[in-house]
Design a protein around this motif. Sequence first.
Motif, mmCIF file in Angstrom:
data_model
loop_
_atom_site.group_PDB
_atom_site.id
_atom_site.type_symbol
_atom_site.label_atom_id
_atom_site.label_comp_id
_atom_site.label_asym_id
_atom_site.label_seq_id
_atom_site.Cartn_x
_atom_site.Cartn_y
_atom_site.Cartn_z
ATOM 1 N N LEU A 198 0.740 -1.332 0.087
ATOM 2 C CA LEU A 198 -0.038 -0.035 -0.202
ATOM 3 C C LEU A 198 0.646 1.270 -0.098
ATOM 4 O O LEU A 198 1.893 1.468 0.853
ATOM 5 C CB LEU A 198 -0.906 -0.001 1.156
ATOM 6 N N ILE A 199 0.495 2.092 -1.037
ATOM 7 C CA ILE A 199 1.626 3.414 -1.134
ATOM 8 C C ILE A 199 0.584 4.461 -0.933
ATOM 9 O O ILE A 199 -0.178 4.904 -1.660
ATOM 10 C CB ILE A 199 2.229 3.287 -2.581
ATOM 11 N N ARG A 200 1.028 5.424 -0.142
ATOM 12 C CA ARG A 200 0.508 6.569 0.188
ATOM 13 C C ARG A 200 1.299 7.510 -0.707
ATOM 14 O O ARG A 200 2.449 7.807 -0.661
ATOM 15 C CB ARG A 200 0.645 7.145 1.406
ATOM 16 N N PHE A 201 0.361 8.145 -1.558
ATOM 17 C CA PHE A 201 0.826 9.206 -2.678
ATOM 18 C C PHE A 201 0.129 10.523 -2.290
ATOM 19 O O PHE A 201 -0.968 10.742 -2.567
ATOM 20 C CB PHE A 201 0.714 8.844 -4.164
ATOM 21 N N GLY A 202 1.008 11.577 -1.844
ATOM 22 C CA GLY A 202 0.491 12.793 -1.318
ATOM 23 C C GLY A 202 0.711 13.754 -2.455
ATOM 24 O O GLY A 202 1.396 13.797 -3.097
ATOM 25 N N TYR A 203 -0.466 14.797 -2.320
ATOM 26 C CA TYR A 203 -0.486 15.712 -3.385
ATOM 27 C C TYR A 203 -1.238 17.042 -2.772
ATOM 28 O O TYR A 203 -2.201 16.783 -1.847
ATOM 29 C CB TYR A 203 -0.884 15.609 -4.553
ATOM 30 N N GLY A 204 -0.819 18.155 -3.245
ATOM 31 C CA GLY A 204 -1.442 19.334 -2.599
ATOM 32 C C GLY A 204 -2.864 19.946 -3.012
ATOM 33 O O GLY A 204 -3.624 20.515 -2.312
ATOM 34 N N ARG B 76 -2.467 4.854 -2.705
ATOM 35 C CA ARG B 76 -3.734 5.402 -1.997
ATOM 36 C C ARG B 76 -3.292 7.099 -2.261
ATOM 37 O O ARG B 76 -2.524 7.632 -1.614
ATOM 38 C CB ARG B 76 -3.931 5.212 -0.485
ATOM 39 N N ALA B 77 -3.789 7.620 -3.351
ATOM 40 C CA ALA B 77 -3.655 9.068 -3.725
ATOM 41 C C ALA B 77 -4.546 9.800 -2.810
ATOM 42 O O ALA B 77 -5.621 9.748 -2.337
ATOM 43 C CB ALA B 77 -4.206 9.273 -5.101
ATOM 44 N N ILE B 78 -3.635 10.770 -1.992
ATOM 45 C CA ILE B 78 -4.442 11.548 -0.885
ATOM 46 C C ILE B 78 -3.949 12.982 -1.356
ATOM 47 O O ILE B 78 -2.925 13.520 -1.140
ATOM 48 C CB ILE B 78 -3.682 11.500 0.482
ATOM 49 N N GLY B 79 -4.922 13.817 -1.663
ATOM 50 C CA GLY B 79 -4.881 15.191 -1.849
ATOM 51 C C GLY B 79 -5.414 16.383 -1.086
ATOM 52 O O GLY B 79 -5.422 16.040 0.059
ATOM 53 N N ALA B 80 -5.583 17.356 -1.615
ATOM 54 C CA ALA B 80 -5.837 18.830 -0.686
ATOM 55 C C ALA B 80 -4.822 18.958 0.399
ATOM 56 O O ALA B 80 -5.262 19.451 1.790
ATOM 57 C CB ALA B 80 -7.381 18.461 -0.229
#
Length: 338
Positions: free
Chosen positions: A30-36, A65-69
Amino acid sequence: MKLKTLFLAAALVAGSPVLTAHAADIQSRLIRFGYGLNQDSNQGRAAKVFADEVAKLSDGKMKVRAIGAAALGSDIQMQQALIGGAQEMMVGSTATLVGITKEMAIWDTPFLFNSGEEADKVLDGPTGTLIKDKLKDKGLVGLVYWENGFRNLTNSRHPVATADDFSGLKLRVMQNNVFLETFQKLGANAIPLPFSELFTALETKTVDGQENPFNTILSSKFYEVQKYLSVTNHVYSPWIVTVSKRWWDGLSADEQDVLMKAAETSRDYERKDTRDEADKALAALKEHGMEVNVAGPDSVEQMRKTIAPVNEQIKKEVGAEIWQAVQDELAEIRKQGS
């Protein structure tokens, strides 16, 4: 049994993607991929393309798991989390990496590129790769550059048509010395703030304005708190997909290959999507009531002259060799295009 063996051998020769995925050294991850930005932004759409491609190439074993905002923090906070191994991946501005890898400052050079196509060739070329690879010594692995786009100015006070119009404006800039010095030279009061705090700062008039590409201005709904949009194209702004080196080094070669190929697919999608959306975004911003003006060639040249000392500082910071390599690549690109 013999027939089955022959079939499997033929599939291997043909490069069967299903067999390759099963045979590869890929574990469930499981890969956490963060963005703004928000999920419905160009950044969010490309993050989904990346996640889908990773799932496809790994036969569903690797899940992104793409996690934005900015839910995982600002760019700088996420960079530190990657370096420490507390987060696996992110995409963010190259400008916020300057404090980690000084050569990244070359991409902040005002008026460096004339087009996105020029930027692609340099970023994906030898110098872009050299600079990206310098992150490895700092605990990060750079995979690919995405496009944020050409940056333009918004504010709540008046149109900016000439260098003189910057005078006295309180402008939010990224936490980056080049951006600070550029707008200070133009006469603005440059205030560094994380992107996650920007909308509130504009709404409360803590700052008068900010600068970002059209897509970001639209997806972040800055039109709700900004009246004037001035088209200056003063900086081409890349994003970069980065991985925690501590985590990356624990992956198999096959797993690394999956992530790199997926990143390249997402890069190509993201650039096209961003450029397709730019014109639509500008039209939408007008529909939302923003007053748009375009800084003419004479005004842009005036701005260039005003901020010339900034370029000299960038050259000194990144080193004459890196600076000249980019200039030489651009000269060759423009020669071929002429």
